[in-house]
Scaffold this motif. Structure first.
Motif, mmCIF file in Angstrom:
data_model
loop_
_atom_site.group_PDB
_atom_site.id
_atom_site.type_symbol
_atom_site.label_atom_id
_atom_site.label_comp_id
_atom_site.label_asym_id
_atom_site.label_seq_id
_atom_site.Cartn_x
_atom_site.Cartn_y
_atom_site.Cartn_z
ATOM 1 N N THR A 191 0.842 -1.194 0.000
ATOM 2 C CA THR A 191 0.000 0.000 0.000
ATOM 3 C C THR A 191 0.875 1.241 0.000
ATOM 4 N N ASN A 192 1.999 1.167 0.683
ATOM 5 C CA ASN A 192 2.866 2.335 0.733
ATOM 6 C C ASN A 192 3.600 2.583 -0.572
ATOM 7 N N ILE A 193 3.960 1.508 -1.279
ATOM 8 C CA ILE A 193 4.585 1.732 -2.588
ATOM 9 C C ILE A 193 3.588 2.440 -3.489
ATOM 10 N N ALA A 194 2.340 1.982 -3.438
ATOM 11 C CA ALA A 194 1.317 2.578 -4.294
ATOM 12 C C ALA A 194 1.184 4.071 -4.008
ATOM 13 N N ILE A 195 1.072 4.418 -2.739
ATOM 14 C CA ILE A 195 0.885 5.818 -2.394
ATOM 15 C C ILE A 195 2.142 6.617 -2.693
ATOM 16 N N ALA A 225 -1.983 4.911 4.490
ATOM 17 C CA ALA A 225 -1.013 3.884 4.128
ATOM 18 C C ALA A 225 -0.001 3.694 5.248
ATOM 19 N N GLY A 226 0.382 4.825 5.864
ATOM 20 C CA GLY A 226 1.313 4.747 6.982
ATOM 21 C C GLY A 226 0.745 3.915 8.114
ATOM 22 N N SER A 227 -0.537 4.117 8.409
ATOM 23 C CA SER A 227 -1.083 3.343 9.526
ATOM 24 C C SER A 227 -1.205 1.870 9.174
ATOM 25 N N VAL A 228 -1.479 1.578 7.903
ATOM 26 C CA VAL A 228 -1.515 0.164 7.517
ATOM 27 C C VAL A 228 -0.150 -0.461 7.789
ATOM 28 N N LEU A 251 2.102 0.575 9.862
ATOM 29 C CA LEU A 251 2.332 0.528 11.300
ATOM 30 C C LEU A 251 1.618 -0.681 11.907
ATOM 31 N N ILE A 252 0.391 -0.907 11.458
ATOM 32 C CA ILE A 252 -0.363 -2.072 11.952
ATOM 33 C C ILE A 252 0.405 -3.348 11.603
ATOM 34 N N ALA A 253 0.904 -3.382 10.363
ATOM 35 C CA ALA A 253 1.639 -4.574 9.944
ATOM 36 C C ALA A 253 2.900 -4.746 10.789
ATOM 37 N N CYS A 254 3.565 -3.635 11.116
ATOM 38 C CA CYS A 254 4.775 -3.696 11.939
ATOM 39 C C CYS A 254 4.444 -4.239 13.323
ATOM 40 N N VAL A 255 3.420 -3.651 13.922
ATOM 41 C CA VAL A 255 3.025 -4.073 15.263
ATOM 42 C C VAL A 255 2.677 -5.555 15.234
ATOM 43 N N ASN A 256 1.985 -5.928 14.177
ATOM 44 C CA ASN A 256 1.580 -7.310 14.024
ATOM 45 C C ASN A 256 2.784 -8.241 13.995
ATOM 46 N N LEU A 257 3.784 -7.849 13.214
ATOM 47 C CA LEU A 257 4.960 -8.709 13.089
ATOM 48 C C LEU A 257 5.726 -8.757 14.397
ATOM 49 N N ALA A 258 5.813 -7.598 15.051
ATOM 50 C CA ALA A 258 6.493 -7.571 16.341
ATOM 51 C C ALA A 258 5.829 -8.588 17.258
ATOM 52 N N ASN A 259 4.523 -8.598 17.207
ATOM 53 C CA ASN A 259 3.753 -9.495 18.033
ATOM 54 C C ASN A 259 3.989 -10.959 17.685
ATOM 55 N N LEU A 260 3.941 -11.242 16.388
ATOM 56 C CA LEU A 260 4.171 -12.620 15.950
ATOM 57 C C LEU A 260 5.566 -13.078 16.358
ATOM 58 N N LEU A 261 6.536 -12.169 16.170
ATOM 59 C CA LEU A 261 7.916 -12.529 16.519
ATOM 60 C C LEU A 261 8.044 -12.789 18.010
ATOM 61 N N ILE A 316 -9.141 3.527 13.779
ATOM 62 C CA ILE A 316 -9.106 4.850 13.145
ATOM 63 C C ILE A 316 -9.181 4.713 11.627
ATOM 64 N N LEU A 317 -8.425 3.756 11.122
ATOM 65 C CA LEU A 317 -8.401 3.512 9.679
ATOM 66 C C LEU A 317 -9.785 3.124 9.187
ATOM 67 N N LEU A 318 -10.421 2.204 9.908
ATOM 68 C CA LEU A 318 -11.743 1.744 9.503
ATOM 69 C C LEU A 318 -12.761 2.876 9.622
ATOM 70 N N ALA A 319 -12.575 3.731 10.635
ATOM 71 C CA ALA A 319 -13.511 4.849 10.776
ATOM 72 C C ALA A 319 -13.418 5.738 9.542
ATOM 73 N N GLY A 320 -12.184 6.013 9.099
ATOM 74 C CA GLY A 320 -12.008 6.814 7.891
ATOM 75 C C GLY A 320 -12.650 6.145 6.696
ATOM 76 N N MET A 321 -12.401 4.847 6.575
ATOM 77 C CA MET A 321 -12.958 4.106 5.450
ATOM 78 C C MET A 321 -14.482 4.105 5.518
#
Lengths: 117, 871
Positions: free
Chosen positions: B110-114, B358-361, B363-373, B508-513
């Motif tokens: 998503t960030n490459i696209a933006i 896109a940044g928050s997406v 960030l969510i992915a980062c947090v997610n990976l941190a969590n999985l790790l 927040i992202l979903l609220a915007g959407m």
């Protein structure tokens, strides 16, 4: 970084290099010889073993302080003899001077008593 | 010098690693030999001497490692080792690797696209010569606080003639078209015009041939440049196009060059979509006409002139023009702004939003990976414990873990880049034309951005787990009982906090959407006043050469309409100007009490029936009234209410400026200009030969809109093959074009929202699944002691609901602050619309519980025997 072997911790940080340089300033020497020479001269206070010696030698060689040469020992074993380069000699002089000024300063502090102030 | 020698030494060391290694081996052997000799000489038996010498030296492998560690080249090497180790680890757990890489790839993608979208607008210098010296001049009304896309011709002339800070001022005029009769019938070539100095001022050259320059507007035949696209599409990229003369219906045109590929006119980007570019001087007759206007112009500052200086002089000149023409708006002001900045400003709010979404997406992915790790890390505590126990330092372990993250990040970045490259063209086709500065494809900048982002993000998500796990207590990890206790509290707590953070961002992202989606739905479901959206609208332009008079044109239109009405099952009618998806009509009814901007439309009989505009009162026009151009009118309800509140309108007379008195025979529903558009008050009157030129013929029925469109077009072309007949569009298609921008925004938001939701769901699932699997033993014991499986299921769900609820609360607070920024994109909803926010809560809770449900079920199904045997 792996923790270094414990012997080196007995030495003040960085002094091993200086001791090696000093030993080699007397005559070219192989690794084992350097270790025993340091133990002898320090009358057994410093016990340098291969684990700390080899990394130090490698470091000094890379920095151009010493250079190694394969030669035969008295018992006809092949060993790498290290000798001091010109830069190594200069380094030793500088380190010795620094060391002496530092130790004398430390000695002064340690010997200080209230009356002298 | 010393540095150089070091580097040289290190390089030699890497290159000659093998020989250095052999050297070291031999040296160590020599060392041992000498040591043994020494001891033998001192009287120790040989066997004993060998043993002692070895013991003194310690492990040979360790010694070699220490030696290797002495130089930095060994770091490079050990990092490479870490990388290989990381790859092996990932391969060993393909499930984890796939989930981690894919979720992260979504975030990066998503960030490459933006980035690609905004790169052209924000960061890349505009494709003109010395773009820093280009400024855009916009007109403002100080009293109303509005900006306009056009400015007065008199002001333009003032700037052009008297501004000492400008090298020149240039603008464009609107696009028109030329008729080209090719092999497959007549077609329309779109043309755009600029002032003669436009290309020179922008510093744009020609792809081949030469650029147009002042003086070319006088050339005969007319000099033109082909746009790059048209050159490729219509002329197959043939370089022989330069110098060719093309014959059009009314004009001959000589092609002098091809415009560069990335050329776009900075403001009216759609002009770049045209086929031919001409230069023409502005009409000198209008130079002193206070009503005439031009498109907002671009000027080039003289070297050394600052924008502030140019602004001061502009203010003076505008004041002078305002004094000379007292009838013009006295509160107007022109703003001189850096071109790139001004362009950015025009789409700033949207870009800002997209970037933050896109940044928050990510960030969510980062947090997610941190969590999985982290979750996986607890399972790896034993491995890490063993490594620290056999002498790995914490820093070393942390580095290893960090390298794993970076490897993961790079793999994900690679996947994302690959997908972007493959889908770029399809996605780019959806981008509205005002983002046309978007680069043609994924380039090295985008790739570099991806690389940077992947590494930065993977360090971001990797640092916490690495730091956390490296502090693992080796001895605790080694104890077998560790497995029973489940992850120690701190790790679990971190996981909970991370999930909560994720849910917050996702909310927040979903609220915007949801808000933009809600706006779009409201736009689309608004009552347009027109019911038949499958009506096909045929509109063409009749050349003034073939159809000189209005009457001739009207007769042709009438014949086309009559023939279409003959088609089986087809109802057709005509209106002079389309009511939907178009600008305001030509004519306005102006009278006291008449609503502002009431349009006057001329229609044939049956128009209301065909378009599905309900007649509320009275009746439609009859055929005879239309034929006779009777002084009758049908008005829309807004007009009726405004003129005759509370009274029946039928029988009243409409009196307005430039209109004869018209007797009202009917009242219809209001019609809006488009989705989300405003109501257009209307006065309808019969369409008349001699008064109206041009009809939009609307029809429905037959074999569906597509077949009907083809049939309508065929009818017109058969009656006169020279007429350029574009494909008829249905009202629905026209309406959709009108909301392309907001649909684009909404679909982007929806995409981001879904990605965020998916990634968050994976996060919740991962943490709960891990929690359950690490407590299998405990759960087994509980079950064996007679715990109710349903209660265990609830326990897990309760565990999961803690971060979920915390995230919802923080998300709600965050949304209150953030969604205000959306105001300009919303339609019919407030930024804090409670229904929308409630919907988001429901979505998140549902997805969260669903994500936790699978682990919960597994918890209830733990087989005590297997769980205990696992010990």
């Amino acid at each position: 970084m792996r923790p270094l072997p414990s012997e080196e911790r007995g030495l003040v940080q960085g002094t091993l290099d200086m001791l090696i340089l000093k030993t080699l300033a007397l005559e070219p020497m192989h690794g084992y010889g350097i270790g025993t020479r340091i133990t002898q001269i320090s009358r057994g206070v410093f016990n340098v073993n291969g684990g700390s010696l080899f990394p130090a030698l490698r470091r000094l060689e890379r920095d151009g302080m010493i250079e190694g040469q394969w030669r035969a020992t008295e018992n006809n074993r092949r060993a790498k003899y290290y000798s001091l380069t010109t830069t190594g000699r200069a380094m030793l002089r500088r380190q010795t001077k620094d060391w002496e000024s530092q130790t004398s300063a430390i000695a002064l502090i340690l010997k200080a008593s209230l009356g002298e102030l | 010098m010393r540095i150089l020698r070091r580097i040289a030494g290190a390089v030699t060391a890497i290159v000659h690693r093998r020989s250095a290694e052999a050297d070291l081996d031999e040296e160590i052997r020599g060392y041992l030999d000498v040591a043994v000799d020494d001891k033998v000489a001192a009287g120790v038996p040989r066997e004993e001497a060998i043993r002692a010498a070895r013991a003194e030296l310690g492990s040979q492998a360790a010694v070699k490692d220490w030696v290797r560690d002495a130089g930095w080249e060994s770091r490079v090497e050990s990092v490479w080792q870490d990388v290989r180790y990381a790859l092996r680890t990932l391969r060993r757990s393909p499930g984890f690797a796939t989930v981690a890489i894919l979720t992260f790839a979504l975030g990066i993608g998503t960030n490459i696209a933006i980035f690609t979208l905004s790169d052209g607008m924000l960061f890349r210098p505009l494709p003109y010569r010395e773009p820093d010296r280009l400024v855009l001049i916009q007109e403002y009304s100080i009293a109303k606080g509005e900006a306009y896309s056009r400015l007065g011709r008199i002001d333009f002339e003032q700037l052009r003639a008297h501004h000492r800070g400008f090298e020149g001022v240039a603008t464009v005029s609107a696009a028109t078209s030329l008729t080209w009769i090719g092999r497959d019938g007549a077609e329309s070539i779109r043309t755009s015009y600029g002032t003669p100095n436009l290309l020179e001022l922008l510093g744009v050259g020609a792809h081949i041939g030469r650029p147009l320059r002042p003086g070319d507007e006088l050339m005969e035949p007319r000099a033109a440049m082909v746009t790059f696209d048209a050159w490729q599409r219509r002329f197959g990229g043939d370089p022989a196009i330069v110098g060719r003369t093309l014959a059009f219906e009314h004009a001959r045109v000589q092609i002098v060059g091809v415009l560069p590929r990335r050329f776009i006119y900075p403001v009216q980007a759609s002009l770049g979509d045209g086929d031919l570019f001409f230069v023409s001087a502005l009409d000198p007759k209008e130079a002193a006409d206070p009503r005439a206007g031009v498109w907002m112009p671009v000027a080039r500052l003289k070297p050394g002139v600052s924008i502030a200086e140019a602004q001061t002089e502009t203010d003076l000149l505008v004041r002078r023009a305002a004094q000379a023409f007292p009838a013009t708006a006295q509160d107007r002001a022109l703003r001189v702004a850096n071109l790139q900045f001004a362009l950015f400003e025009l789409s700033r709010s949207l870009l800002w939003l997209l970037m933050s979404a896109a940044g928050s997406v990510l960030l969510i992915a980062c947090v997610n990976l941190a969590n999985l790790l982290l979750a996986r890390g607890t399972a790896r505590e034993r491995e890490i414990g063993i490594r620290t126990a056999i002498g790995a330092s914490r820093a070393r372990v942390a580095r290893q873990l960090l390298v794993e993250s970076v490897v993961l990040g790079l793999l994900a970045g690679g996947v994302a880049l690959l997908v972007t490259v493959l889908t770029f063209d399809a996605v780019a086709a959806q981008i509205p034309s005002r983002f046309r500065l978007v680069p043609h494809g994924v380039d090295t900048r985008a790739a570099a951005f991806t690389l940077l982002l992947s590494v930065a993000a993977s360090i971001l998500f990797g640092v916490l787990p690495a730091w956390r796990l490296a502090r693992s207590d080796a001895s605790a990890a080694m104890r077998e009982t560790r497995r029973i206790a489940g992850p120690r509290l701190p790790l679990m707590k971190t996981g909970t906090v991370l999930v909560a953070a994720q849910v917050t961002l996702c909310f927040i992202l979903l609220a915007g959407m949801a808000l933009t989606a809600n706006s779009l739905i409201r736009r689309r479901t608004i009552d347009l006043g027109i019911e038949h959206k499958d009506v096909a609208v045929l509109r063409y332009a009749l050349g003034t050469a073939a159809y000189r008079s209005r009457e001739e044109a009207f007769d042709f239109d009438q014949r086309v309409l009559d023939e279409i009405r003959q088609l089986p099952g087809v109802k057709a009618a005509a209106i002079d100007f389309p009511q939907i998806g178009s600008y305001a009509p030509w004519m306005h009814a102006v009278a006291d009490g008449m609503p502002q901007q009431t349009g006057v439309w001329a229609v044939t009989a049956g128009y209301f029936d065909v378009a599905g505009i309900r007649v509320l009162e009275g009746r439609d026009f009859s055929e005879s009234e239309v034929r006779a151009d009777a002084p009758v009118a049908v008005v829309s309800e807004t007009v009726a209410r405004a003129l005759w509140p509370g009274q029946p309108a039928v029988g009243k007379t409409v009196v307005a400026h430039k209109l004869p008195p018209l007797v009202v025979i009917g009242v219809t529903r209001d019609v809006r200009s488009g989705y989300g558009g405003r109501i257009r008050p209307a006065v309808y009157r019969p369409i008349a030969r001699g008064r109206n030129r041009g009809m939009s013929i609307m029809a429905r029925g037959g074999a569906g809109p597509d077949a009907l469109a083809v049939a309508m077009r065929t009818v017109a072309q058969r009656l006169d093959p020279r007429v350029v007949v574009p494909k008829p569009l249905t009202v629905a298609e026209t309406l959709n074009r009108g909301i392309a921008d907001s649909q684009f925004q909404t679909s982007l938001f929806a995409l981001f929202g879904l990605v965020g939701l998916l990634v968050s769901a994976v996060g919740i699932y991962g943490v709960m699944a891990h929690w359950v699997s690490s407590r299998v033993h405990e759960l087994g014991v509980r079950l064996a002691l007679g715990a109710d499986p349903a209660a265990l299921r609830r326990l897990v769900l309760r565990q999961a609901s803690v971060p979920l609820l915390a995230g919802l609360v923080f998300g709600l607070l965050g949304a209150f602050v953030v969604t205000k920024r959306l105001q300009s994109l919303l339609y019919g909803v407030t930024p804090n619309d409670p229904v929308t926010l409630a919907a988001v809560v429901v979505i998140l809770v549902t997805v969260g519980i669903a994500a936790a449900y699978a682990p919960a079920r597994r918890a209830a199904r733990v087989d005590p025997i297997i769980a205990l045997r696992a010990e």
